[in-house]
Design a protein around this motif. Structure first.
Motif, PDB file in Angstrom:
ATOM      1  N   LEU A  89      13.391  43.359  85.474  1.00 46.36           N
ATOM      2  CA  LEU A  89      13.889  42.351  84.542  1.00 46.36           C
ATOM      3  C   LEU A  89      15.415  42.335  84.497  1.00 46.36           C
ATOM      4  CD1 LEU A  89      11.361  42.777  81.590  1.00 46.36           C
ATOM      5  CD2 LEU A  89      11.468  40.916  83.250  1.00 46.36           C
ATOM      6  N   ARG A  90      16.039  43.479  84.796  1.00 42.58           N
ATOM      7  CA  ARG A  90      17.503  43.543  84.840  1.00 42.58           C
ATOM      8  C   ARG A  90      18.047  43.140  86.200  1.00 42.58           C
ATOM      9  NH1 ARG A  90      16.589  48.555  82.062  1.00 42.58           N
ATOM     10  NH2 ARG A  90      17.027  49.676  84.009  1.00 42.58           N
ATOM     11  N   GLY A  91      17.156  42.802  87.143  1.00 46.36           N
ATOM     12  CA  GLY A  91      17.604  42.406  88.479  1.00 46.36           C
ATOM     13  C   GLY A  91      17.765  43.557  89.440  1.00 46.36           C
ATOM     14  N   ASP A  92      17.299  44.741  89.060  1.00 44.57           N
ATOM     15  CA  ASP A  92      17.385  45.915  89.926  1.00 44.57           C
ATOM     16  C   ASP A  92      16.062  46.078  90.666  1.00 44.57           C
ATOM     17  OD1 ASP A  92      17.811  48.311  91.193  1.00 44.57           O
ATOM     18  OD2 ASP A  92      18.024  49.510  89.363  1.00 44.57           O
ATOM     19  N   MET A 120      11.182  47.252  83.733  1.00 47.91           N
ATOM     20  CA  MET A 120      12.453  47.081  83.043  1.00 47.91           C
ATOM     21  C   MET A 120      13.595  46.908  84.038  1.00 47.91           C
ATOM     22  SD  MET A 120      11.819  46.862  79.890  1.00 47.91           S
ATOM     23  CE  MET A 120      13.527  46.912  79.343  1.00 47.91           C
ATOM     24  N   LYS A 121      13.544  47.672  85.125  1.00 44.91           N
ATOM     25  CA  LYS A 121      14.571  47.512  86.161  1.00 44.91           C
ATOM     26  C   LYS A 121      14.485  46.132  86.811  1.00 44.91           C
ATOM     27  CE  LYS A 121      15.059  52.386  87.449  1.00 44.91           C
ATOM     28  NZ  LYS A 121      14.911  53.383  88.552  1.00 44.91           N
ATOM     29  N   TRP A 178      17.530  43.910  96.929  1.00 47.08           N
ATOM     30  CA  TRP A 178      17.772  42.493  96.703  1.00 47.08           C
ATOM     31  C   TRP A 178      18.829  41.901  97.639  1.00 47.08           C
ATOM     32  CZ3 TRP A 178      15.177  38.646  95.591  1.00 47.08           C
ATOM     33  CH2 TRP A 178      15.745  37.430  95.189  1.00 47.08           C
TER      34      TRP A 178
END
Length: 321
Positions: free
Chosen positions: A73-76, A70-71, A88
């Motif tokens: 997918l949120r870019g985390d 889930m993280k 990142w």
């Protein structure tokens, strides 16, 4: 075409899920306790338990994977265990250097392999074909790290013509200086792909030269050179589209070794350092990026095939597959 793209997109999502799940599972079941990377010696038992609960390390693998996914997918991408910085931004800082090296190696591979493969196939079983084939066999068998070190010894240590490591000379960030630093790692990264492309282009050229359209073109009075480059050339490049798509990830993974040998400041060097430090957030981000490039490369290759190969039906499958 829309249905074809949708099917390919669904497959790509499934493959990315499997890559992420099994990669996470390998790290989860690896020897050692991941919580040791977060816990310090001065922590009390209560502080340690609170930290583990906060990080979610007390949950099952499936729950941990779900939270991590889930993280992602949120870019985390998480925080590095070694330098305590967000993962990142570190990739964003180094990615241009890897893309520059990867793109240059692709261009060099195509520039060298296309004419050599065509000429080798056209001169089948002659000394030219035997020479080019021998060189390609050698190229396929050369370990990249060994070949890179040979280039460093010869061109840097003995001849003093090219720099041995880094992307820039200290105090000099000109384009020419970057080009000089890029020559040796680019050659090292390209040599294996050039050899493979030559073999595919040669084999396809030999097959195309026996087709009826080639005999028809020659019967109409076209020169052999015109037939070779006007008709055979574009048909022999079709397999290269697929190879390029499949090799996008291998170029990034290959840069893992090459960047370490030449001290190139890309994501390969970052990943190598992360493996030595067991920095799992960086390792997982590198694995996911490589996997994404692989499936995206294949997806783009299939789309290109659908446009350039008339044997592919608009609905979506190749004849004979």
């Amino acid at each position: 075409m829309g249905k074809y793209c949708f099917k390919k997109l669904v497959r790509m999502i499934i493959v990315m899920f499997l890559i992420s799940f099994f990669s996470f599972a390998v790290i989860y079941f690896a020897p050692g306790d991941i919580s040791d990377m977060y816990v310090t010696a001065d922590m009390t038992e209560e502080q340690r338990e609170n930290l583990i609960a906060e990080l979610g390390l007390d949950k099952s693998m499936v729950e941990q994977y779900g939270a991590w996914a889930m993280k992602m997918l949120r870019g985390d991408m998480g925080v590095s265990l070694s330098n305590k910085s967000a993962v990142w931004p570190q990739f964003q800082e180094r990615l241009p250097a890897t893309v520059l090296l990867m793109g240059s190696s692709i261009i060099l591979s195509l520039v060298l392999s296309i004419p050599l493969g065509l000429w080798s196939g056209y001169k089948k079983n002659t000394w030219v074909d035997n020479l080019i084939s021998s060189i390609s066999y050698i190229g396929m068998s050369l370990p990249s790290f060994w070949f890179g070190m040979l280039l460093i010894i010869f061109f840097s240590a003995i001849l003093h013509l090219l720099p041995s490591s880094g992307m820039h000379t200290v105090g000099n960030e000109s384009v020419f200086d970057t080009f000089k630093h890029m020559i040796l790692p680019c050659i090292t990264l390209s040599i294996g792909h050039v050899a493979v492309y030559i073999r595919y282009i040669r084999a396809n050229t030999i097959g195309q030269l026996s087709e009826e359209y080639v005999l028809t073109a020659e019967a109409k009075g076209n020169s052999q050179r015109k037939t070779l480059f006007g008709h055979v050339f574009k048909n022999t490049l079709l397999p290269i589209i697929t190879l390029l798509g499949m090799n996008l990830a291998s170029l990034v993974c290959g840069s893992f070794i090459v960047e370490s040998v030449f001290g190139w400041p890309g994501i390969g060097t970052l990943a190598m350092t992360a493996i030595g430090a067991r920095d799992y957030p960086i390792i997982m981000t590198y694995v996911m990026l490589s996997g994404f490039l692989l499936v995206m490369g294949n997806f783009l290759a299939d789309l290109l095939y659908a446009f350039v190969d008339p044997r592919i039906k608009r609905g979506g499958t190749r004849n004979g597959r």
